[in-house]
Design a protein around this motif. Structure first.
Motif, PDB file in Angstrom:
ATOM      1  N   MET A  15      16.283  43.502  35.108  1.00 48.65           N
ATOM      2  CA  MET A  15      17.228  43.648  36.097  1.00 48.65           C
ATOM      3  C   MET A  15      17.171  42.426  36.761  1.00 48.65           C
ATOM      4  N   PRO A  16      18.429  42.330  37.439  1.00 49.50           N
ATOM      5  CA  PRO A  16      18.731  41.104  38.502  1.00 49.50           C
ATOM      6  C   PRO A  16      17.615  41.269  39.592  1.00 49.50           C
ATOM      7  N   MET A  17      17.306  40.013  39.971  1.00 52.23           N
ATOM      8  CA  MET A  17      16.378  39.913  41.366  1.00 52.23           C
ATOM      9  C   MET A  17      16.817  38.500  42.010  1.00 52.23           C
ATOM     10  N   GLY A  18      17.132  38.656  43.200  1.00 50.82           N
ATOM     11  CA  GLY A  18      17.494  37.556  43.867  1.00 50.82           C
ATOM     12  C   GLY A  18      18.732  36.856  43.618  1.00 50.82           C
ATOM     13  N   GLU A  19      18.874  35.713  43.738  1.00 49.78           N
ATOM     14  CA  GLU A  19      20.178  34.840  43.117  1.00 49.78           C
ATOM     15  C   GLU A  19      20.151  34.392  41.843  1.00 49.78           C
ATOM     16  N   SER A  20      18.956  34.199  41.293  1.00 48.25           N
ATOM     17  CA  SER A  20      18.982  33.665  39.714  1.00 48.25           C
ATOM     18  C   SER A  20      17.900  34.290  38.954  1.00 48.25           C
ATOM     19  N   ASP A  21      16.822  35.116  39.575  1.00 52.37           N
ATOM     20  CA  ASP A  21      15.772  35.673  38.735  1.00 52.37           C
ATOM     21  C   ASP A  21      16.106  36.968  38.065  1.00 52.37           C
ATOM     22  N   ARG A  22      15.170  37.333  37.158  1.00 51.17           N
ATOM     23  CA  ARG A  22      15.267  38.621  36.563  1.00 51.17           C
ATOM     24  C   ARG A  22      13.931  39.104  36.591  1.00 51.17           C
ATOM     25  N   LEU A  23      13.894  40.424  36.911  1.00 47.13           N
ATOM     26  CA  LEU A  23      12.724  41.299  36.898  1.00 47.13           C
ATOM     27  C   LEU A  23      12.485  41.705  35.397  1.00 47.13           C
ATOM     28  N   LEU A  24      11.442  41.532  34.706  1.00 47.76           N
ATOM     29  CA  LEU A  24      11.345  41.954  33.216  1.00 47.76           C
ATOM     30  C   LEU A  24      10.415  43.215  33.141  1.00 47.76           C
ATOM     31  N   THR A  25      10.624  44.326  32.458  1.00 45.19           N
ATOM     32  CA  THR A  25       9.499  45.039  32.010  1.00 45.19           C
ATOM     33  C   THR A  25       9.060  44.801  30.619  1.00 45.19           C
ATOM     34  N   ILE A  26       7.913  44.531  30.341  1.00 41.31           N
ATOM     35  CA  ILE A  26       7.458  44.158  29.102  1.00 41.31           C
ATOM     36  C   ILE A  26       6.289  44.730  28.539  1.00 41.31           C
ATOM     37  N   GLN A  35       5.266  44.285  34.514  1.00 42.81           N
ATOM     38  CA  GLN A  35       6.460  43.858  35.135  1.00 42.81           C
ATOM     39  C   GLN A  35       5.958  42.322  35.677  1.00 42.81           C
ATOM     40  N   ALA A  36       7.313  41.411  35.224  1.00 43.45           N
ATOM     41  CA  ALA A  36       7.089  39.985  35.787  1.00 43.45           C
ATOM     42  C   ALA A  36       8.416  39.341  36.011  1.00 43.45           C
ATOM     43  N   ILE A  37       8.523  38.545  37.078  1.00 40.87           N
ATOM     44  CA  ILE A  37       9.711  38.005  37.378  1.00 40.87           C
ATOM     45  C   ILE A  37       9.790  36.733  36.500  1.00 40.87           C
ATOM     46  N   ALA A  38      11.121  36.588  35.898  1.00 38.61           N
ATOM     47  CA  ALA A  38      11.625  35.483  35.040  1.00 38.61           C
ATOM     48  C   ALA A  38      12.064  34.393  36.104  1.00 38.61           C
ATOM     49  N   PRO A  39      11.712  33.569  36.576  1.00 41.02           N
ATOM     50  CA  PRO A  39      12.238  32.619  37.750  1.00 41.02           C
ATOM     51  C   PRO A  39      13.677  31.727  37.051  1.00 41.02           C
ATOM     52  N   LYS A  45      21.650  26.976  32.757  1.00 37.02           N
ATOM     53  CA  LYS A  45      21.193  26.099  31.623  1.00 37.02           C
ATOM     54  C   LYS A  45      19.632  26.255  31.549  1.00 37.02           C
ATOM     55  N   SER A  46      19.361  27.207  32.170  1.00 36.15           N
ATOM     56  CA  SER A  46      17.750  27.689  32.196  1.00 36.15           C
ATOM     57  C   SER A  46      17.224  28.029  31.033  1.00 36.15           C
ATOM     58  N   THR A  47      16.128  27.120  30.697  1.00 34.18           N
ATOM     59  CA  THR A  47      15.414  27.394  29.484  1.00 34.18           C
ATOM     60  C   THR A  47      14.717  29.038  29.387  1.00 34.18           C
ATOM     61  N   MET A  48      14.627  29.506  30.510  1.00 35.25           N
ATOM     62  CA  MET A  48      14.024  30.987  30.592  1.00 35.25           C
ATOM     63  C   MET A  48      14.899  31.978  30.130  1.00 35.25           C
ATOM     64  N   GLY A  49      16.321  31.514  30.117  1.00 41.03           N
ATOM     65  CA  GLY A  49      17.626  32.498  29.956  1.00 41.03           C
ATOM     66  C   GLY A  49      17.322  33.349  28.888  1.00 41.03           C
ATOM     67  N   ASP A  69       3.970  39.706  39.565  1.00 46.06           N
ATOM     68  CA  ASP A  69       3.534  38.668  38.726  1.00 46.06           C
ATOM     69  C   ASP A  69       4.732  37.897  38.431  1.00 46.06           C
ATOM     70  N   ARG A  70       4.549  36.515  38.030  1.00 49.88           N
ATOM     71  CA  ARG A  70       5.567  35.619  37.918  1.00 49.88           C
ATOM     72  C   ARG A  70       5.168  34.792  36.491  1.00 49.88           C
ATOM     73  N   ILE A  71       6.416  34.814  35.687  1.00 49.50           N
ATOM     74  CA  ILE A  71       6.285  34.009  34.354  1.00 49.50           C
ATOM     75  C   ILE A  71       6.508  32.578  34.753  1.00 49.50           C
ATOM     76  N   THR A  72       5.314  31.675  34.348  1.00 49.17           N
ATOM     77  CA  THR A  72       5.175  30.380  34.316  1.00 49.17           C
ATOM     78  C   THR A  72       5.516  29.519  33.239  1.00 49.17           C
TER      79      THR A  72
END
Length: 299
Positions: A15-26, A35-39, A45-49, A69-72
């Motif tokens: 699900m979208p979060m903020g301007e450019s992030d996603r909140l993933l259920t994994i 659950q973790a944020i994919a920043p 052009k995000s490699t995380m996309g 939590d946040r994916i790094t």
């Protein structure tokens, strides 16, 4: 203190979060659901996309935050590409993912669920879009097989080889045209024809509240559906680790039954298991709506 941890996980919800992030259920084998944020994953052009897409399996390095939590780091190890190339396969994948979400636990190992879901997604992804048998569409039996196995892992699969009331072994009878067994959702599975003849239970009616109340008072299991010999035979195939090829199934049937629409048989079984899952999980499933839309477009 190091607040980072490593896990392998499959993305089941986004699900979208903020301007450019996603909140993933994994779903992870080690920690269950997290659950973790994919920043920045929604940036063009995000490699995380691509790594935050549905059904993508990643090796993850995650920083444990105060609230989320946040994916790094993320390294993709599997993606089931066939699911994104066919609407029917995508719908089937989302169906299984929703069932897994409802069964998965957080902060507990879920290795069996993780690998079982991955195996069935892989089978659906690899399946041919058109089978060489004209009456057979492989995604439906593969989906139904996955549904049954997920219910079995959760300990709530219906009995299909024995009557759920008498424990009598059930064998499909192809010699009698009108032979049938019952299926009781609340009873827990198939019901023998002998029991139905002796007890004459009515068919469950959603709209008849008086009938349903009477059944509960008498402690009688409602019969939600009746299955013929071919439908029972197909239902019993679901308990096997793998489904036999359609040619092997056809070879077991009398010649006069081989021209039946196997799509319709499998769709009947899927609808029955859908109702069964919703009752026993106490959840309304949303993903099958996409499957129904897809099926209406091709039939």
């Amino acid at each position: 203190m190091d607040r980072s941890y490593k896990v392998r996980g499959i993305n089941l919800k986004s699900m979208p979060m903020g301007e450019s992030d996603r909140l993933l259920t994994i779903l992870t084998p080690e920690l269950g659901l997290i659950q973790a944020i994919a920043p920045g994953s929604r940036k063009p052009k995000s490699t995380m996309g691509g790594r935050s897409g549905l059904f993508v399996v990643n090796e993850l390095l995650i920083y444990k935050g105060r609230s989320l939590d946040r994916i790094t780091q993320a390294e993709t190890v599997e993606s089931y590409p066939g699911l994104s190339k066919d609407l029917g396969k995508l719908a089937a994948g989302q169906y299984l993912a929703e069932l897994a979400l409802y069964q998965a636990l957080s902060d507990q190992p879920q290795a069996e669920l993780f690998f079982l879901l991955g195996e069935h997604l892989s089978r659906i992804s690899r399946s041919p879009t058109v089978h060489n048998h004209p009456c057979f569409m492989p995604v439906i039996p593969l989906l139904t097989h996955g549904i049954y196995h997920l219910l079995a892992l959760g300990g709530i699969a219906p009995q299909v080889h024995h009557c759920c009331l008498t424990q009598q072994k059930l064998q499909p009878n192809f010699t009698q045209t009108n032979w049938q067994v019952g299926f009781s959702i609340l009873g827990g599975g198939t019901v023998s024809s002998e029991w139905m003849m002796q007890n004459s239970p009515p068919i469950m009616s959603r709209s008849n509240s008086r009938l349903n109340s009477t059944l509960e008072t008498q402690n009688l299991p409602a019969i939600n559906s009746k299955l013929n010999a071919v439908e029972l035979a197909m239902l019993q195939q679901l308990t096997h680790p793998e489904l036999p090829p359609v040619e092997a199934i056809l070879s077991q049937l009398p010649s006069k039954l081989r021209d039946l629409s196997f799509n319709q048989v499998w769709l009947t079984i899927e609808k029955l298991l859908r109702q069964y899952a919703q009752v026993h999980l106490e959840r309304s499933l949303r993903s099958p709506i996409l499957l129904d839309t897809y099926l209406k477009s091709i039939f």
